[in-house]
Write a protein that holds these residues in place. Structure first.
Motif, short mmCIF file in Angstrom:
data_model
loop_
_atom_site.label_atom_id
_atom_site.label_comp_id
_atom_site.label_asym_id
_atom_site.label_seq_id
_atom_site.Cartn_x
_atom_site.Cartn_y
_atom_site.Cartn_z
N ASP A 44 1.27 7.60 6.74
CA ASP A 44 0.49 7.11 5.54
C ASP A 44 -0.56 6.08 5.92
N VAL A 45 -0.90 6.31 7.42
CA VAL A 45 -1.96 5.24 7.90
C VAL A 45 -3.07 6.25 8.35
N TYR A 46 -4.37 5.77 8.19
CA TYR A 46 -5.44 6.40 8.74
C TYR A 46 -6.29 5.39 9.62
N TYR B 282 0.71 -1.19 0.02
CA TYR B 282 0.07 -0.11 -0.08
C TYR B 282 1.04 1.28 -0.05
N ASP B 283 0.39 2.23 -0.44
CA ASP B 283 0.99 3.73 -0.28
C ASP B 283 0.09 4.34 0.89
N THR B 284 -1.34 4.26 0.89
CA THR B 284 -2.15 4.93 1.77
C THR B 284 -2.91 3.76 2.44
N LEU B 285 -2.92 3.61 3.82
CA LEU B 285 -3.67 2.55 4.41
C LEU B 285 -4.77 3.26 5.30
N LEU B 286 -5.98 2.47 5.16
CA LEU B 286 -6.96 2.86 6.08
C LEU B 286 -7.47 1.81 6.95
N TYR B 287 -7.23 1.83 8.24
CA TYR B 287 -7.42 0.74 9.05
C TYR B 287 -8.79 0.74 9.80
N PRO C 297 -17.21 7.74 21.50
CA PRO C 297 -17.29 6.51 21.93
C PRO C 297 -17.54 5.38 20.96
N MET C 298 -17.00 4.02 21.03
CA MET C 298 -17.38 3.03 19.68
C MET C 298 -18.84 2.73 19.65
N ASN C 299 -19.31 3.35 18.53
CA ASN C 299 -20.62 3.22 17.93
C ASN C 299 -20.61 3.29 16.42
N CYS C 300 -21.82 3.31 15.90
CA CYS C 300 -21.93 3.47 14.56
C CYS C 300 -21.90 4.83 14.10
N GLY C 301 -22.54 5.77 15.10
CA GLY C 301 -22.31 7.28 14.54
C GLY C 301 -20.90 7.82 14.46
N SER C 302 -20.10 7.15 15.38
CA SER C 302 -18.51 7.51 15.38
C SER C 302 -17.92 7.06 14.28
N ALA C 303 -18.47 5.83 13.76
CA ALA C 303 -18.04 5.45 12.55
C ALA C 303 -18.17 6.20 11.57
N GLY C 304 -19.36 6.91 11.27
CA GLY C 304 -19.73 7.83 10.28
C GLY C 304 -18.90 8.85 10.27
N TYR C 305 -18.75 9.85 11.32
CA TYR C 305 -18.08 10.98 11.41
C TYR C 305 -16.44 10.71 11.19
N THR C 306 -15.98 9.78 11.90
CA THR C 306 -14.50 9.48 11.49
C THR C 306 -14.39 8.92 9.94
N GLY C 307 -15.15 8.37 9.38
CA GLY C 307 -15.03 7.94 8.08
C GLY C 307 -15.08 9.07 7.35
N ARG C 308 -16.15 9.99 7.40
CA ARG C 308 -16.03 11.19 6.52
C ARG C 308 -15.12 12.13 6.63
N GLN C 309 -14.35 12.18 7.93
CA GLN C 309 -13.13 12.93 7.97
C GLN C 309 -11.91 12.37 7.40
N ALA C 310 -11.69 11.06 7.38
CA ALA C 310 -10.79 10.37 6.70
C ALA C 310 -10.74 10.53 5.23
N ILE C 311 -12.09 10.41 4.74
CA ILE C 311 -12.37 10.69 3.21
C ILE C 311 -11.75 11.99 2.79
N ARG D 207 -6.45 15.33 13.70
CA ARG D 207 -7.71 15.70 13.69
C ARG D 207 -8.27 15.29 12.41
N THR D 208 -7.62 14.84 11.43
CA THR D 208 -7.90 14.29 10.10
C THR D 208 -7.78 12.64 10.00
N MET D 209 -7.78 12.08 11.31
CA MET D 209 -7.76 10.48 11.09
C MET D 209 -6.36 9.94 10.89
N ARG D 210 -5.45 10.65 10.66
CA ARG D 210 -4.21 10.30 10.22
C ARG D 210 -3.39 9.87 11.49
N SER D 211 -2.67 8.64 11.44
CA SER D 211 -2.01 8.45 12.43
C SER D 211 -0.91 9.16 12.81
N VAL D 212 -0.70 9.45 14.20
CA VAL D 212 0.36 10.46 14.70
C VAL D 212 1.89 10.16 14.48
#
Length: 406
Positions: A272-274, A100-105, A291-305, A263-268
């Protein structure tokens, strides 16, 4: 050479991010591979319903990604080697490595046994489809026996409450006990706690408060203080844990193994890992960890995009809201609680209960399924070109990280 984006996990966050990246980035410059252990999309927030006996839709990932150009690799992730930018996987053919060049975990989480003896060997959980089906098979057997089997649900978080009430309503021949370490529904408002107690009474659920489990055995659970309770099926919902893969890879993680990001979901530690979803430790706009929940998945996902597209195409990165606004809790099929959350992550005094809350929760579940299984719906058809060669993008990210550390 195309920029290789690899997405680990096709849950709510992973599937959504992968599809959006495929629609927004030009295939002339990028290739996207999704690695997932199973061929279908799992509605994790409905696995308690699956365990209780309902049939839950599970779209095939080949259908989810049809027409997007995404490559699907059905395999289990065994390791990540960020120094070489490869992911090790295992499958029926023996596995191998994916560069990979960019990894989304986005590997999500699993049930945590909290180091309690016997949980791994004897308890059931609803954190994955196989384990939910295993519990369902056990409950079916108890029903067929016709002797009023005993089910003990350990943990009164949202998963525990939903699991206990769903089983009690769907299988009235079984005796259900819900165990709470403190007061039942302690994180809810006073009114919502009262609503929850009335629901448990209506469904015949026995509630044990201020009780903890010291060990789980095949046919019983042992509580602190030596008390023993017989149980034909002990369901463990007392917490969740993330995969140890990120920590083993040398990524900077919290004590519980979540990846620490900016803040952009990139590993500190590895630019090259988000990370998104349950795998990530990030602060919400209120300064508290999401928290660990579906809503957080949506918000963090949109920020990573936004971050990945912005960095690869040389555009400004927009900040997506990172908020925790409510808890939507099912209490069987005809009752529920919608608990609003304030900026300090505390329950607001008012709540919505009953069938209106059921409709809200059902809408959330339908929306989550639609968003994950139709990840490119409504997106602009214009795809952005990568503005720098893959090596240059990675070098720029590394330089930015070094400057931030300095």
């Amino acid at each position: 050479m195309k920029h290789r984006i690899v997405v680990l996990g096709a849950g709510y966050a992973g599937a959504y991010v992968a599809g959006n990246l495929a629609r927004r980035l030009s295939p002339a410059d990028t290739e996207i591979t999704v690695v997932n252990a199973v061929p279908d999309f799992v509605q994790r927030q409905r696995l308690n319903q699956l365990a209780a006996g309902r049939e839950i839709e599970a779209p095939q990932l080949t259908d989810v990604f049809a027409g997007t150009g995404i490559r699907l690799r059905l395999a289990r992730v065994t390791a990540v080697a960020p120094e070489r930018r490869v992911v090790a996987v295992a499958d029926a053919d023996g596995g191998g490595e994916i560069g990979y060049d960019t990894l989304l975990y986005a590997l999500g989480s699993r049930a945590a046994d909290q180091s309690v003896p016997g949980v791994a060997e004897h308890a059931f959980d609803v954190a994955g489809r196989p384990s939910a089906l295993r519990l369902r098979e056990r409950l079916d057997g108890l029903d067929r026996r016709g002797e009023g089997g005993r089910v003990l649900v350990v943990g009164d978080g949202l998963t525990g409450i939903e699991t206990a009430t769903e089983i009690a309503e769907s299988r009235p021949g079984l005796s259900v006990t819900l165990l709470a370490r403190g007061e039942l529904g302690a994180r809810l408002s006073a009114g919502a706690r009262g609503h929850l107690r009335r629901a448990c009474d209506r469904l015949g659920i026995t509630v044990l408060e201020h009780t903890s489990v010291e060990a789980v055995e095949a046919t019983r659970a042992r509580f602190a203080g030596g008390t023993v309770m017989a149980s034909d099926a002990t369901v463990w919902t007392a917490g969740f844990a993330v995969s140890p893969i990120a920590a083993a890879a040398g990524l900077e993680v919290t004590e519980n193994g979540q990846i620490i990001v900016d803040r952009t979901m990139r590993s500190v530690s590895h630019p090259d890992v988000y990370a998104v979803g349950d795998s990530v430790h990030t602060l919400g706009d209120n300064g508290r960890p999401l928290p660990m929940n579906c809503g957080s998945a949506g918000y963090t996902g949109r920020q990573a995009i936004e971050a990945i597209v912005g960095r690869l195409t040389g555009r400004e990165i927009a900040n997506v809201k990172l908020v925790y606004r409510y808890n939507a809790i099912s209490l069987g099929r005809r009752d529920g609680i919608l608990q609003l959350i304030d900026s300090a992550a505390q329950a607001k005094p008012k709540y919505l209960g009953g069938r209106k809350a059921v409709r809200v929760k059902a809408g959330i579940q339908r929306g989550a399924l639609w968003g994950a299984s139709h990840p490119t719906f409504g997106l602009p058809r214009r795809r952005r070109r990568v503005t720098a060669a893959p090596d240059a993008v990675a070098e720029q990210a590394a330089e930015s990280a070094e400057q931030a550390a300095a």
